[in-house]
Scaffold this motif. Structure first.
Motif, PDB file in Angstrom:
ATOM      1  N   SER A 107       0.834  -1.199   0.000  1.00 41.12           N
ATOM      2  CA  SER A 107       0.000   0.000   0.000  1.00 41.12           C
ATOM      3  C   SER A 107       0.873   1.256   0.000  1.00 41.12           C
ATOM      4  N   ALA A 108       2.025   1.208   0.682  1.00 43.46           N
ATOM      5  CA  ALA A 108       2.936   2.360   0.689  1.00 43.46           C
ATOM      6  C   ALA A 108       3.501   2.633  -0.696  1.00 43.46           C
ATOM      7  N   THR A 109       3.807   1.577  -1.459  1.00 45.23           N
ATOM      8  CA  THR A 109       4.305   1.802  -2.817  1.00 45.23           C
ATOM      9  C   THR A 109       3.226   2.439  -3.685  1.00 45.23           C
ATOM     10  N   SER A 110       1.974   2.027  -3.495  1.00 46.28           N
ATOM     11  CA  SER A 110       0.876   2.650  -4.237  1.00 46.28           C
ATOM     12  C   SER A 110       0.705   4.114  -3.834  1.00 46.28           C
ATOM     13  N   GLU A 111       0.825   4.398  -2.544  1.00 51.38           N
ATOM     14  CA  GLU A 111       0.710   5.779  -2.064  1.00 51.38           C
ATOM     15  C   GLU A 111       1.835   6.641  -2.617  1.00 51.38           C
ATOM     16  N   GLU A 112       3.047   6.086  -2.681  1.00 50.43           N
ATOM     17  CA  GLU A 112       4.163   6.861  -3.211  1.00 50.43           C
ATOM     18  C   GLU A 112       3.929   7.203  -4.675  1.00 50.43           C
ATOM     19  N   SER A 113       3.426   6.233  -5.440  1.00 49.00           N
ATOM     20  CA  SER A 113       3.126   6.488  -6.842  1.00 49.00           C
ATOM     21  C   SER A 113       2.067   7.578  -6.980  1.00 49.00           C
ATOM     22  N   GLY A 114       1.029   7.516  -6.133  1.00 47.79           N
ATOM     23  CA  GLY A 114      -0.002   8.542  -6.173  1.00 47.79           C
ATOM     24  C   GLY A 114       0.515   9.915  -5.796  1.00 47.79           C
ATOM     25  N   LEU A 115       1.416   9.974  -4.823  1.00 44.95           N
ATOM     26  CA  LEU A 115       1.988  11.266  -4.431  1.00 44.95           C
ATOM     27  C   LEU A 115       2.870  11.845  -5.530  1.00 44.95           C
ATOM     28  N   LEU A 116       3.585  10.991  -6.245  1.00 44.40           N
ATOM     29  CA  LEU A 116       4.383  11.489  -7.368  1.00 44.40           C
ATOM     30  C   LEU A 116       3.488  12.084  -8.446  1.00 44.40           C
ATOM     31  N   LEU A 117       2.322  11.483  -8.657  1.00 43.92           N
ATOM     32  CA  LEU A 117       1.357  12.063  -9.596  1.00 43.92           C
ATOM     33  C   LEU A 117       0.848  13.407  -9.078  1.00 43.92           C
ATOM     34  N   GLY A 212       1.844   6.793 -14.207  1.00 43.69           N
ATOM     35  CA  GLY A 212       2.934   7.147 -15.122  1.00 43.69           C
ATOM     36  C   GLY A 212       2.441   7.901 -16.339  1.00 43.69           C
ATOM     37  N   ALA A 213       1.294   7.475 -16.893  1.00 41.25           N
ATOM     38  CA  ALA A 213       0.744   8.155 -18.064  1.00 41.25           C
ATOM     39  C   ALA A 213       0.332   9.585 -17.722  1.00 41.25           C
ATOM     40  N   CYS A 214      -0.271   9.765 -16.554  1.00 46.45           N
ATOM     41  CA  CYS A 214      -0.690  11.114 -16.150  1.00 46.45           C
ATOM     42  C   CYS A 214       0.512  12.013 -15.874  1.00 46.45           C
ATOM     43  N   ILE A 215       1.572  11.451 -15.283  1.00 49.94           N
ATOM     44  CA  ILE A 215       2.792  12.234 -15.051  1.00 49.94           C
ATOM     45  C   ILE A 215       3.399  12.667 -16.387  1.00 49.94           C
ATOM     46  N   ALA A 216       3.467  11.733 -17.333  1.00 49.00           N
ATOM     47  CA  ALA A 216       3.995  12.056 -18.666  1.00 49.00           C
ATOM     48  C   ALA A 216       3.124  13.110 -19.347  1.00 49.00           C
ATOM     49  N   ALA A 217       1.801  12.996 -19.192  1.00 49.52           N
ATOM     50  CA  ALA A 217       0.893  13.974 -19.802  1.00 49.52           C
ATOM     51  C   ALA A 217       1.078  15.353 -19.195  1.00 49.52           C
ATOM     52  N   LEU A 243      11.442  14.969 -11.245  1.00 48.56           N
ATOM     53  CA  LEU A 243      11.854  13.992 -12.257  1.00 48.56           C
ATOM     54  C   LEU A 243      12.844  12.984 -11.678  1.00 48.56           C
ATOM     55  N   CYS A 244      13.777  13.459 -10.869  1.00 48.87           N
ATOM     56  CA  CYS A 244      14.746  12.547 -10.243  1.00 48.87           C
ATOM     57  C   CYS A 244      14.052  11.548  -9.334  1.00 48.87           C
ATOM     58  N   VAL A 245      13.091  12.033  -8.533  1.00 43.47           N
ATOM     59  CA  VAL A 245      12.384  11.154  -7.613  1.00 43.47           C
ATOM     60  C   VAL A 245      11.528  10.150  -8.383  1.00 43.47           C
ATOM     61  N   VAL A 246      10.907  10.593  -9.467  1.00 47.29           N
ATOM     62  CA  VAL A 246      10.105   9.680 -10.303  1.00 47.29           C
ATOM     63  C   VAL A 246      10.981   8.556 -10.843  1.00 47.29           C
TER      64      VAL A 246
END
Length: 322
Positions: A107-117, A212-217, A243-246
């Motif tokens: 769940s933490a990995t999912s949260e981190e991905s969401g926070l990067l977005l 990832g798609a939304c970040i790229a967009a 970008l570095c953190v992503v």
């Protein structure tokens, strides 16, 4: 280094550690302990500075504090138990504790991905709609984004946890991993774990793919909205930390998942080490990236250190007078 699986309780699992590297517990422990301490200190400093410094109340700083909190949760869910396996030969983990650890890690990995977005959206609004930045990303909007990120992570993990806990585990319970990674645990089931595996692949692919798609967009919109090569370079330079953190988060994660899901001639210890390092490396390096690149964090840290030094000096003076 580890306990005998045949002697383990029927309500527990045995964490193998790093298969093939059982002879190097001290070196591995020092590596992970160092990363853990750095992650705690770095992310703790970010949380302390953003919490105490009233000038760091912008949406980007609030999101950064959320990222630091998730990073602390991620490494704390894994590294202390990993160190007990390596240094204390305490490899047994309870049935419930194993699935709780699994739930927290994934769940933490999912949260981190969401926070990067969310941080990518923050950069898009700051560059493309600077005059409306604070009205769009109000404190309430940021809190709602944070709540949505947590709820998405929890709701995506509940079905997977249910599928895995419903499987019977009637054989040896030696998990060929350093923590309760869901694929490693599912491989110990006496029944077919395919439904859990399919759900895991679908959920993780959807989460990472959509984020990832939304970040790229968002970066595509930034590049289109900023005219001129020089202006685009300046815009991207303000997004350099993000970008570095992503890259620190997504690239090792993709490599780790690929190695675990596809047939590979790589040794088991290489696959496990890659998966192990994927968890502490981003939390360890993220504070360094933002500490070096974000001027406000640097200034806030220096102000906090100056205040602490002043308090220490005043305390010494009072003691001297006493």
């Amino acid at each position: 280094m580890t306990s005998d699986p045949s002697n383990s309780s029927s309500s527990s699992f045995i964490l193998v550690g790093v298969p093939g590297l059982e002879a190097f517990p001290t070196c591995l422990g020092v590596l992970f302990c160092s990363a853990y301490v750095m992650a705690l200190v770095g992310n703790g400093a970010v949380l302390l500075v953003t919490g105490l410094d009233k000038s760091l109340r912008a949406p980007c700083h609030q999101l950064l504090a959320m990222l630091a909190a998730v990073d602390v949760l991620m490494v704390t869910a894994v590294v202390p138990k990993l160190l007990s396996v390596l240094w204390l030969s305490s490899a047994e983990i309870g049935y419930v504790a194993c699935f709780v650890q699994m739930f927290l890690v994934h769940s933490a990995t999912s949260e981190e991905s969401g926070l990067l977005l969310a941080m990518a959206i923050d950069r898009y609004v700051a560059i493309c709609h600077p005059l409306r930045y604070h009205s769009i990303l109000s404190a309430r909007a940021v809190a709602q984004m944070g709540l949505a990120i947590v709820l998405r992570a929890l709701l995506s993990m509940v079905p997977l946890t249910g599928l895995l806990t419903s499987l019977p585990y009637c054989g040896p319970r030696a998990v060929p991993h350093s923590y309760c990674e869901h694929q490693a645990v599912a491989g110990l089931a006496c029944a077919d774990p395919a439904p859990a595996g399919l759900y895991s692949v679908a959920a993780s692919s959807l989460t990472v793919g959509a984020d990832g798609a939304c970040i790229a967009a968002s970066y595509s919109r930034i590049l289109r909205a900023v005219p001129g090569h020089g202006a685009r370079r300046r815009a991207l330079s303000t997004c350099g930390c993000h970008l570095c953190v992503v890259l620190l988060f997504y690239l090792p994660g993709i490599v780790s998942v690929y190695l675990q899901m596809s047939p590979s001639d790589l040794a088991a210890h290489v696959q496990v080490l890659v998966a192990d390092l994927y968890l502490p490396v981003p939390p360890t390096l993220n504070p360094l990236v933002y500490g070096i690149k974000v001027k406000q964090i640097q200034e806030g840290t220096l102000r906090l250190l100056g205040q602490l030094a002043g308090l220490r000096f005043m305390s010494c003076q009072r003691q001297g007078r006493g």
